[in-house]
Scaffold this motif. Sequence first.
Motif, PDB file in Angstrom:
ATOM      1  N   THR A  26     -47.598 -63.941 -52.031  1.00  0.00           N
ATOM      2  CA  THR A  26     -48.481 -64.252 -50.913  1.00  0.00           C
ATOM      3  C   THR A  26     -47.764 -64.011 -49.599  1.00  0.00           C
ATOM      4  N   GLU A  27     -46.517 -64.458 -49.515  1.00  0.00           N
ATOM      5  CA  GLU A  27     -45.754 -64.251 -48.282  1.00  0.00           C
ATOM      6  C   GLU A  27     -45.495 -62.768 -48.042  1.00  0.00           C
ATOM      7  N   LYS A  28     -45.140 -62.046 -49.090  1.00  0.00           N
ATOM      8  CA  LYS A  28     -44.903 -60.613 -48.934  1.00  0.00           C
ATOM      9  C   LYS A  28     -46.171 -59.911 -48.474  1.00  0.00           C
ATOM     10  N   LYS A  29     -47.311 -60.303 -49.011  1.00  0.00           N
ATOM     11  CA  LYS A  29     -48.573 -59.696 -48.604  1.00  0.00           C
ATOM     12  C   LYS A  29     -48.870 -60.017 -47.137  1.00  0.00           C
TER      13      LYS A  29
ATOM     14  N   ARG B 236     -46.775 -60.367 -44.840  1.00  0.00           N
ATOM     15  CA  ARG B 236     -45.879 -59.547 -44.015  1.00  0.00           C
ATOM     16  C   ARG B 236     -46.173 -58.058 -44.145  1.00  0.00           C
ATOM     17  N   GLY B 237     -47.073 -57.696 -45.042  1.00  0.00           N
ATOM     18  CA  GLY B 237     -47.374 -56.284 -45.248  1.00  0.00           C
ATOM     19  C   GLY B 237     -46.323 -55.573 -46.081  1.00  0.00           C
ATOM     20  N   GLU B 238     -45.585 -56.326 -46.912  1.00  0.00           N
ATOM     21  CA  GLU B 238     -44.545 -55.733 -47.751  1.00  0.00           C
ATOM     22  C   GLU B 238     -45.144 -55.175 -49.040  1.00  0.00           C
ATOM     23  N   THR B 239     -44.565 -54.057 -49.492  1.00  0.00           N
ATOM     24  CA  THR B 239     -45.012 -53.472 -50.757  1.00  0.00           C
ATOM     25  C   THR B 239     -43.867 -53.344 -51.764  1.00  0.00           C
ATOM     26  N   ALA B 240     -42.622 -53.380 -51.293  1.00  0.00           N
ATOM     27  CA  ALA B 240     -41.465 -53.252 -52.186  1.00  0.00           C
ATOM     28  C   ALA B 240     -41.271 -54.542 -52.977  1.00  0.00           C
ATOM     29  N   ASN B 241     -40.700 -54.412 -54.182  1.00  0.00           N
ATOM     30  CA  ASN B 241     -40.548 -55.579 -55.048  1.00  0.00           C
ATOM     31  C   ASN B 241     -39.114 -56.061 -55.219  1.00  0.00           C
ATOM     32  N   THR B 242     -38.151 -55.157 -55.342  1.00  0.00           N
ATOM     33  CA  THR B 242     -36.774 -55.602 -55.546  1.00  0.00           C
ATOM     34  C   THR B 242     -36.145 -55.918 -54.196  1.00  0.00           C
ATOM     35  N   PRO B 243     -35.128 -56.777 -54.168  1.00  0.00           N
ATOM     36  CA  PRO B 243     -34.462 -57.070 -52.889  1.00  0.00           C
ATOM     37  C   PRO B 243     -33.932 -55.803 -52.207  1.00  0.00           C
ATOM     38  N   GLU B 244     -33.347 -54.914 -52.984  1.00  0.00           N
ATOM     39  CA  GLU B 244     -32.791 -53.677 -52.414  1.00  0.00           C
ATOM     40  C   GLU B 244     -33.886 -52.810 -51.796  1.00  0.00           C
ATOM     41  N   ALA B 245     -35.025 -52.722 -52.477  1.00  0.00           N
ATOM     42  CA  ALA B 245     -36.137 -51.930 -51.948  1.00  0.00           C
ATOM     43  C   ALA B 245     -36.738 -52.587 -50.710  1.00  0.00           C
ATOM     44  N   ARG B 246     -36.789 -53.911 -50.717  1.00  0.00           N
ATOM     45  CA  ARG B 246     -37.306 -54.635 -49.543  1.00  0.00           C
ATOM     46  C   ARG B 246     -36.401 -54.400 -48.341  1.00  0.00           C
ATOM     47  N   ILE B 247     -35.079 -54.457 -48.547  1.00  0.00           N
ATOM     48  CA  ILE B 247     -34.124 -54.225 -47.458  1.00  0.00           C
ATOM     49  C   ILE B 247     -34.290 -52.810 -46.910  1.00  0.00           C
ATOM     50  N   ALA B 248     -34.393 -51.834 -47.804  1.00  0.00           N
ATOM     51  CA  ALA B 248     -34.565 -50.435 -47.371  1.00  0.00           C
ATOM     52  C   ALA B 248     -35.874 -50.275 -46.589  1.00  0.00           C
ATOM     53  N   ASP B 249     -36.925 -50.934 -47.063  1.00  0.00           N
ATOM     54  CA  ASP B 249     -38.222 -50.873 -46.384  1.00  0.00           C
ATOM     55  C   ASP B 249     -38.139 -51.496 -44.987  1.00  0.00           C
ATOM     56  N   PHE B 250     -37.460 -52.646 -44.892  1.00  0.00           N
ATOM     57  CA  PHE B 250     -37.280 -53.286 -43.585  1.00  0.00           C
ATOM     58  C   PHE B 250     -36.496 -52.370 -42.642  1.00  0.00           C
ATOM     59  N   ARG B 251     -35.443 -51.723 -43.153  1.00  0.00           N
ATOM     60  CA  ARG B 251     -34.645 -50.817 -42.301  1.00  0.00           C
ATOM     61  C   ARG B 251     -35.512 -49.668 -41.770  1.00  0.00           C
ATOM     62  N   ALA B 252     -36.339 -49.115 -42.634  1.00  0.00           N
ATOM     63  CA  ALA B 252     -37.213 -48.015 -42.202  1.00  0.00           C
ATOM     64  C   ALA B 252     -38.196 -48.488 -41.133  1.00  0.00           C
ATOM     65  N   LYS B 253     -38.755 -49.679 -41.327  1.00  0.00           N
ATOM     66  CA  LYS B 253     -39.703 -50.215 -40.347  1.00  0.00           C
ATOM     67  C   LYS B 253     -39.013 -50.564 -39.028  1.00  0.00           C
ATOM     68  N   ILE B 254     -37.783 -51.067 -39.105  1.00  0.00           N
ATOM     69  CA  ILE B 254     -37.026 -51.374 -37.887  1.00  0.00           C
ATOM     70  C   ILE B 254     -36.742 -50.080 -37.118  1.00  0.00           C
ATOM     71  N   ALA B 255     -36.323 -49.038 -37.830  1.00  0.00           N
ATOM     72  CA  ALA B 255     -36.035 -47.752 -37.176  1.00  0.00           C
ATOM     73  C   ALA B 255     -37.291 -47.201 -36.487  1.00  0.00           C
ATOM     74  N   LYS B 256     -38.419 -47.318 -37.154  1.00  0.00           N
ATOM     75  CA  LYS B 256     -39.677 -46.839 -36.580  1.00  0.00           C
ATOM     76  C   LYS B 256     -40.035 -47.642 -35.323  1.00  0.00           C
TER      77      LYS B 256
END
Length: 198
Positions: free
Chosen positions: A150-153, A155-175
């Motif tokens: 529910t919290e991930k939804k 925030r608009g998150e789609t990644a599931n593993t911690p590593e994928a979530r971190i990578a997704d956050f980095r991409a969104k921060i860069a954008k």
Amino acid sequence: MKTNKLTMAVAVVALLLTGASCGSKQAKNAEATASEQQASGALEIDSLLANAEALTDQEVTIEGICTHACKHGATKIFLMGSDDTQTIRVEAGPLGSFDTKCVNSIVRVTGTLKEQRIDEAYLQQWEARLKDATDKKHGSEEEGEAGCSTEKKARGETANTPEARIADFRAKIAKRQAEQGKPYLSFYYMEASKYEIQ
């Protein structure tokens, strides 16, 4: 022939008057709804999220449908606005916990809007905890995956593993850095001071 033209003209005028009357009723209904919202003093979730940056650290009252209560003592609930992309986390804070009867009900909450920033330092600390294997796996089946989902939804998150979530956050921060000059992501939540089930 003149009778037909006269009849048609009368019919057109009648339709125009009826249409104007209906339009006037619709305008009055819209005005009444806006007045009701002002009188109720509660912001809709969509409006809160659209104006979150300006409302941060201020006391606000919101109203929305509670879609979820944290299974670990109901210390958090999630309120939804017009759809599930318009959701905000509400923490019980000094209240301790919420009544589980909130779920699937309209809930009005007064509290302080807070901002959580996720930046590179936050992500590096998260990676260090993962590496040290000290990161608590909140969201595993035994701890209630629905809460994290529910919290991930929210925030608009789609990644599931911690590593994928971190990578997704980095991409969104860069954008966001490239588009707005802000090297962080902002996630908003409320700390409740009072609430009531409507």
